[in-house]
Design a protein around this motif. Structure first.
Motif, mmCIF file in Angstrom:
data_model
loop_
_atom_site.group_PDB
_atom_site.id
_atom_site.type_symbol
_atom_site.label_atom_id
_atom_site.label_comp_id
_atom_site.label_asym_id
_atom_site.label_seq_id
_atom_site.Cartn_x
_atom_site.Cartn_y
_atom_site.Cartn_z
ATOM 1 N N LEU A 78 13.117 11.081 0.940
ATOM 2 C CA LEU A 78 13.307 10.189 2.087
ATOM 3 C C LEU A 78 14.761 10.291 2.518
ATOM 4 O O LEU A 78 15.652 9.651 1.936
ATOM 5 C CB LEU A 78 12.932 8.749 1.722
ATOM 6 N N SER A 79 14.974 11.125 3.535
ATOM 7 C CA SER A 79 16.347 11.484 3.880
ATOM 8 C C SER A 79 17.134 10.295 4.413
ATOM 9 O O SER A 79 18.337 10.214 4.218
ATOM 10 C CB SER A 79 16.356 12.642 4.874
ATOM 11 N N SER A 80 16.441 9.336 5.067
ATOM 12 C CA SER A 80 17.172 8.199 5.624
ATOM 13 C C SER A 80 17.852 7.394 4.512
ATOM 14 O O SER A 80 18.823 6.702 4.755
ATOM 15 C CB SER A 80 16.223 7.296 6.420
ATOM 16 N N ARG A 81 17.341 7.499 3.297
ATOM 17 C CA ARG A 81 17.960 6.792 2.171
ATOM 18 C C ARG A 81 18.618 7.737 1.185
ATOM 19 O O ARG A 81 19.001 7.330 0.085
ATOM 20 C CB ARG A 81 16.892 5.974 1.422
ATOM 21 N N LYS A 82 18.680 8.991 1.556
ATOM 22 C CA LYS A 82 19.256 10.022 0.677
ATOM 23 C C LYS A 82 18.565 10.015 -0.691
ATOM 24 O O LYS A 82 19.197 10.148 -1.726
ATOM 25 C CB LYS A 82 20.769 9.824 0.517
ATOM 26 N N LEU A 83 17.253 9.830 -0.667
ATOM 27 C CA LEU A 83 16.481 9.823 -1.900
ATOM 28 C C LEU A 83 15.716 11.133 -2.035
ATOM 29 O O LEU A 83 15.148 11.629 -1.067
ATOM 30 C CB LEU A 83 15.479 8.658 -1.895
ATOM 31 N N GLY A 84 15.729 11.649 -3.260
ATOM 32 C CA GLY A 84 14.958 12.853 -3.531
ATOM 33 C C GLY A 84 13.511 12.522 -3.842
ATOM 34 O O GLY A 84 13.089 11.367 -3.787
ATOM 35 N N ASN A 85 12.758 13.568 -4.196
ATOM 36 C CA ASN A 85 11.310 13.455 -4.355
ATOM 37 C C ASN A 85 10.828 12.292 -5.216
ATOM 38 O O ASN A 85 11.278 12.117 -6.346
ATOM 39 C CB ASN A 85 10.762 14.734 -4.989
ATOM 40 N N PHE A 86 9.886 11.548 -4.676
ATOM 41 C CA PHE A 86 9.175 10.521 -5.443
ATOM 42 C C PHE A 86 7.707 10.583 -5.045
ATOM 43 O O PHE A 86 7.339 11.231 -4.049
ATOM 44 C CB PHE A 86 9.757 9.125 -5.176
ATOM 45 N N PHE A 87 6.857 9.930 -5.826
ATOM 46 C CA PHE A 87 5.430 9.891 -5.492
ATOM 47 C C PHE A 87 5.164 8.854 -4.414
ATOM 48 O O PHE A 87 5.778 7.778 -4.403
ATOM 49 C CB PHE A 87 4.582 9.538 -6.726
ATOM 50 N N ARG A 88 4.249 9.199 -3.526
ATOM 51 C CA ARG A 88 3.747 8.214 -2.556
ATOM 52 C C ARG A 88 2.248 8.091 -2.761
ATOM 53 O O ARG A 88 1.486 8.982 -2.433
ATOM 54 C CB ARG A 88 4.037 8.665 -1.114
ATOM 55 N N MET A 89 1.873 6.971 -3.345
ATOM 56 C CA MET A 89 0.459 6.699 -3.615
ATOM 57 C C MET A 89 -0.070 5.876 -2.448
ATOM 58 O O MET A 89 0.563 4.912 -2.024
ATOM 59 C CB MET A 89 0.406 5.900 -4.921
ATOM 60 N N VAL A 90 -1.211 6.282 -1.877
ATOM 61 C CA VAL A 90 -1.751 5.577 -0.716
ATOM 62 C C VAL A 90 -3.147 5.047 -1.029
ATOM 63 O O VAL A 90 -4.007 5.797 -1.496
ATOM 64 C CB VAL A 90 -1.821 6.509 0.514
ATOM 65 N N PHE A 91 -3.353 3.779 -0.769
ATOM 66 C CA PHE A 91 -4.689 3.181 -0.925
ATOM 67 C C PHE A 91 -5.368 3.105 0.436
ATOM 68 O O PHE A 91 -4.717 2.841 1.454
ATOM 69 C CB PHE A 91 -4.586 1.783 -1.525
ATOM 70 N N THR A 92 -6.659 3.312 0.423
ATOM 71 C CA THR A 92 -7.452 3.246 1.655
ATOM 72 C C THR A 92 -8.687 2.387 1.370
ATOM 73 O O THR A 92 -8.957 2.042 0.215
ATOM 74 C CB THR A 92 -7.869 4.671 2.087
ATOM 75 N N CYS A 93 -9.415 2.031 2.413
ATOM 76 C CA CYS A 93 -10.600 1.165 2.229
ATOM 77 C C CYS A 93 -11.595 1.781 1.247
ATOM 78 O O CYS A 93 -12.221 1.074 0.457
ATOM 79 C CB CYS A 93 -11.303 0.946 3.564
ATOM 80 N N PHE A 94 -11.756 3.086 1.348
ATOM 81 C CA PHE A 94 -12.610 3.821 0.416
ATOM 82 C C PHE A 94 -11.738 4.853 -0.279
ATOM 83 O O PHE A 94 -10.956 5.514 0.391
ATOM 84 C CB PHE A 94 -13.769 4.508 1.147
ATOM 85 N N PRO A 95 -11.882 5.057 -1.585
ATOM 86 C CA PRO A 95 -12.769 4.355 -2.502
ATOM 87 C C PRO A 95 -12.341 2.890 -2.656
ATOM 88 O O PRO A 95 -11.173 2.575 -2.516
ATOM 89 C CB PRO A 95 -12.552 5.105 -3.813
ATOM 90 N N VAL A 96 -13.338 2.033 -2.948
ATOM 91 C CA VAL A 96 -13.044 0.626 -3.229
ATOM 92 C C VAL A 96 -12.673 0.555 -4.710
ATOM 93 O O VAL A 96 -13.541 0.562 -5.572
ATOM 94 C CB VAL A 96 -14.271 -0.261 -2.941
ATOM 95 N N LEU A 97 -11.374 0.539 -4.973
ATOM 96 C CA LEU A 97 -10.932 0.663 -6.369
ATOM 97 C C LEU A 97 -10.976 -0.658 -7.112
ATOM 98 O O LEU A 97 -10.959 -1.731 -6.534
ATOM 99 C CB LEU A 97 -9.512 1.222 -6.415
ATOM 100 N N LYS A 98 -11.030 -0.526 -8.427
ATOM 101 C CA LYS A 98 -10.923 -1.672 -9.334
ATOM 102 C C LYS A 98 -9.563 -1.577 -10.017
ATOM 103 O O LYS A 98 -8.971 -0.501 -10.107
ATOM 104 C CB LYS A 98 -12.002 -1.577 -10.407
ATOM 105 N N THR A 99 -9.088 -2.693 -10.549
ATOM 106 C CA THR A 99 -7.750 -2.671 -11.163
ATOM 107 C C THR A 99 -7.623 -1.705 -12.319
ATOM 108 O O THR A 99 -6.571 -1.101 -12.491
ATOM 109 C CB THR A 99 -7.328 -4.057 -11.690
#
Lengths: 541, 541
Positions: B503-524
């Motif tokens: 994320l160049s705007s924060r001068k941060l190097g690689n990190f994971f971006r986990m994205v949740f969506t309506c499906f799959p309907v996950l459990k904790t």
């Protein structure tokens, strides 16, 4: 059905937990006082999750329904009795299908099946053998097979990471088409339709001439000017607007008797633009105009473009399929000299919509023109050859997989077969012209001979069959009302769909435009059926 | 199989006939001396026609294959053993699937089935419950059902004539979304993706301010300027290039600690642009940034836009799904004050790709901006209410039916259920943050709390777990190499797909971006599976 899903109670405690940002111990506080903060949301979510495996079964219903409704009208023997469309006026149709979307609606799979049945029933069967209304027609079954698989895999064309097979396939098709077009160092991209593909040509040409526009825009420049024939597709004008060039700077070049761009007028208009201090940069030649199917002289246009140092783009959205033809390949003579071209295999070839290609002769230009730094998608530190991440060449981000269905067709039949089918479609057009000439009192051709698979003609109702001396301006004005009237009858009878159009460049009123495509593979006696049906529908006019 | 097809001989005589332009009597001259002009083309065409009804059977094979290969990974209990992808490097994959396209290739339905099996096998299963790599995830089965029907009916969104049901459905969805957004007089259109939808916003804003650009272009104008946050989507920059505005005139506004556009910096930059003689005309606020999922303060941005007389567009491609949410609707507070917005239901909601909407609050503007006279398609003398011919509002000509699959989902569940699913996806994101905080030695969050369904974090391998005083620049540089290494292992193991990004705007190097969506309907407990798997893959780093 056991899906290994937590109990509602557990889920509710999770919801509490989240709201309180509390420590994990709170998980054990089931049915605590925090229950008051819980609504029924988690029950609803639970319900969706529990039903989801069952929901996937809808695909079986849909598949059976598509078969049952004979959506593809696959058997030519049934075309006479199958309706292409069960036409209703919009307000009427709204009474037959409940279109409204509600906040709380729950449908069973059987409800959904019923809705889908209605949607299929009242939709136009574009694969019916009597649908000749657009520049596209019946699909190739292998194309639809590919489209269904594409949909089932639901991914995007931007990176090899999420579309490994499809990225290779896109690259393979582009290199094959470049080879067929005579582009030894070409490149290309799939775009969402021909208008977009033509826009790619304009942006690329502009970037090549004024690369600084990418960063600073067009504000300091003299008006840039585009040349395209008066019979060319409206997408050039729309693109001129969008790209900030302006529709007035999209100069309409006159066409000759066959519908081809006049090279003399082109050259004169280039000189006139220069003379008024404008900056010509782009010529569009059309290979297959929308109405007449005329092919501009590409080689001759290339000479003009060379003389004036302009980019030559060919809008071959319609006629690009002649690339594969044996007898009609020469329609595209000179294509190898164009800087770019657009081709929609979803028209003549029968690839399901959308399938549009933009090709350019210069290998690196598309990437240089459109790429920007996109760290989260086109990372440079990936563990595979990122030249297969084609997405940054595109103006889109997510991009539908349009390559696979086309590739599957080519794998199924080889591109040579499509070449013969293109020739056959063009042959059918020539035979229809003959048949029209064989009914001279009832039909009249717009052009004695068209170049491609379009045939434009008027139907003359019985009451209008007069001596040529009586074919006055009033007579013609009345003639121009005939096609819309028959068109309405076609819709209500559902027996035939052929488009109609005026042609302002020739000051001609409405006539029919019949378009042949690779599919359906017609026989000559089916041409008589088309003309007989127009006569039947128009007999009382 | 009898298809009522003429004999080869008859067809050959037709071909002769055509070439000679002769009279109908010649039809009887079978096997005449003209045979020498006949090649084998008509035999090939015959062959295709005769086989065509059989070709349609490929769809049965494809359907069975999609089921057999468990393309949708519908059963959550099997996710542990099902691979998301059977990853291969491009050169390796080319050895497993014969990608080449040949002129003469003939495949049986069984060959095609085998090819399709390979394509499915080596493609990414984006509906697998462990696919969290993009802003889209698993499809809603009803969406796919709609997509398959759309493909089967193969038509285009431009006119009621060829898309009667779909035209009504598009109109219904647009009016519903306008209502949900608080646009009492709004209008809109489906576009091929969010980049296109954002471009519609720019073109409309520009047209509203300088309508003459449609005809004369931007050449005489002072540089037009766009404002958008440094964390906003790259499509704004690409659009600035395409539309002739230039990427330098797309001004990046700073973001605050939460990733929201700084309104002070926005205002300062508007004034600075005016001071240098430029022409600000457009502010883009982002509702759900691509990486952090941050929501700009729409109401605050609307105040700024009002003060300066600028168009406010909201890129809600990601976060627009909060429109339907109950607990999270307030993320979009102020949306009703925006002049336009873009929303991709194909992201969070699980509509199959592509499904992108552009909406504007002004009812007539889209038509005035984009329409031109198109006689062969948008005839004015049609026999039905042509207000349902929506195509001329679009910059495209042919346009894929993207409305139906979304509508079918809404009919199946009601939009309220999607609202709860959106809330649930966001809840899962907050719970993942908690779980990450619960493993503080091993994971670190990029933001303490994200706003939407994205969660960004680093994994810290065992060898890097040090005192905070030892977390030097070198340590961080090494940390930034971890995500790509684990990503490679994810691909080869096929067990999990989570994206990574700097994320160049924060001068941060690689990190994971986990994205949740309506499906799959996950459990904790599935959140633990994700973190455990990252730990397993990264344990030896």
């Amino acid at each position: 059905m056991h899906l290994g899903i937590r109990s509602n109670a557990a889920l509710r405690s999770i919801a509490c937990h989240s709201q309180l940002n509390s420590c994990p111990q709170r998980f054990s506080q089931k049915y605590s006082k925090m229950d008051e903060t819980i609504d029924n949301a988690s029950y609803i979510v639970d319900g969706v999750r529990e039903k989801l495996m069952n929901d996937w079964k809808i695909l079986q219903h849909v598949f059976k329904l598509v078969e049952k409704e004979d959506t593809f009208c696959a058997n030519p023997e049934l075309w006479r009795e199958q309706k292409i469309v069960d036409f209703m006026q919009p307000d009427e149709l709204k009474k037959h299908i409940d279109l409204t979307i509600k906040e709380n609606e729950t449908s069973t799979n059987s409800d959904i099946e019923q809705i889908c049945q209605q949607v299929i029933q009242y939709s136009v069967k574009t694969s019916h053998g009597r649908f000749h209304n657009q520049l596209f027609g019946q699909m190739d079954p292998f194309g639809l097979a590919g489209a269904w698989i594409t949909e089932a895999l639901n991914t995007s064309s931007y990176t090899y990471e999420v579309a490994p097979v499809f990225s290779l396939i896109e690259t393979e098709i582009i290199s094959t088409v470049c080879r067929l077009a005579g582009y030894s160092q070409g490149d290309g991209i799939f775009a969402p339709g021909g208008s977009s593909s033509n826009m790619y040509g304009l942006v690329l040409a502009r970037y090549k001439r004024f690369p600084q526009i990418k960063s600073t825009g067009m504000f300091g420049l003299r008006p840039l000017v585009i040349f395209t024939s008066e019979d060319s597709h409206y997408s050039l004008q729309k693109a001129a607007h969008w790209l900030g060039i302006g529709a007035d700077n999209c100069i309409a070049v006159r066409t000759n008797a066959k519908g081809q761009m006049s090279l003399d007028d082109l050259e004169a208009k280039i000189k006139a633009a220069r003379a008024r201090g404008h900056e010509p940069f782009f010529i569009n030649a059309t290979a297959g105009t929308t109405v007449l199917g005329a092919f501009d002289d590409i080689a001759g246009t290339a000479d003009v473009a060379n003389r004036h140092g302009l980019w030559l783009h060919v809008d071959a959205c319609l006629g690009g399929s002649a690339l594969l033809a044996y007898k009609n390949r020469s329609l595209l003579k000179g294509l190898e000299r164009a800087n770019s071209f657009a081709w929609n295999p979803h028209k003549t070839l029968g690839v399901p919509l959308q399938c549009s290609l933009f090709l350019t002769s210069e290998s690196d230009l598309l990437a240089r023109c459109n790429s920007i730094e996109v760290n989260y998608l086109f990372q440079q530190d990936k563990f595979y050859d990122i030249s297969y991440d084609t997405g940054n060449k595109s103006v889109q981000c997510g991009r539908k997989i349009d390559a696979f269905k086309f590739w599957l067709m080519l794998k199924a039949r080889g591109y040579g077969k499509y070449g013969h089918l293109v020739d056959h479609a063009i042959l059918m057009a020539r035979l229809l012209e003959q048949k029209l000439r064989g009914r001279p009192d009832r039909f009249r051709l717009v052009l004695e001979q068209h170049e491609y698979s379009n045939v434009c003609f008027w139907y003359i109702p019985k009451s209008m069959r007069v001596q040529s001396s009586e074919e006055t301006a009033e007579w013609r004005a009345r003639l121009y009302t005939v096609a819309p009237l028959i068109k309405e009858r076609m819709a209500y009878s559902g027996t035939l769909m052929v488009g109609y159009t005026p042609l302002s460049s020739r000051k001609l009123g409405n006539f029919f435009r019949m378009v042949f495509t690779c599919f359906p593979v017609l026989k000559t006696d089916e041409l008589d059926v088309i003309l007989d049906e127009i006569e039947r529908l128009g007999k009382e006019l």
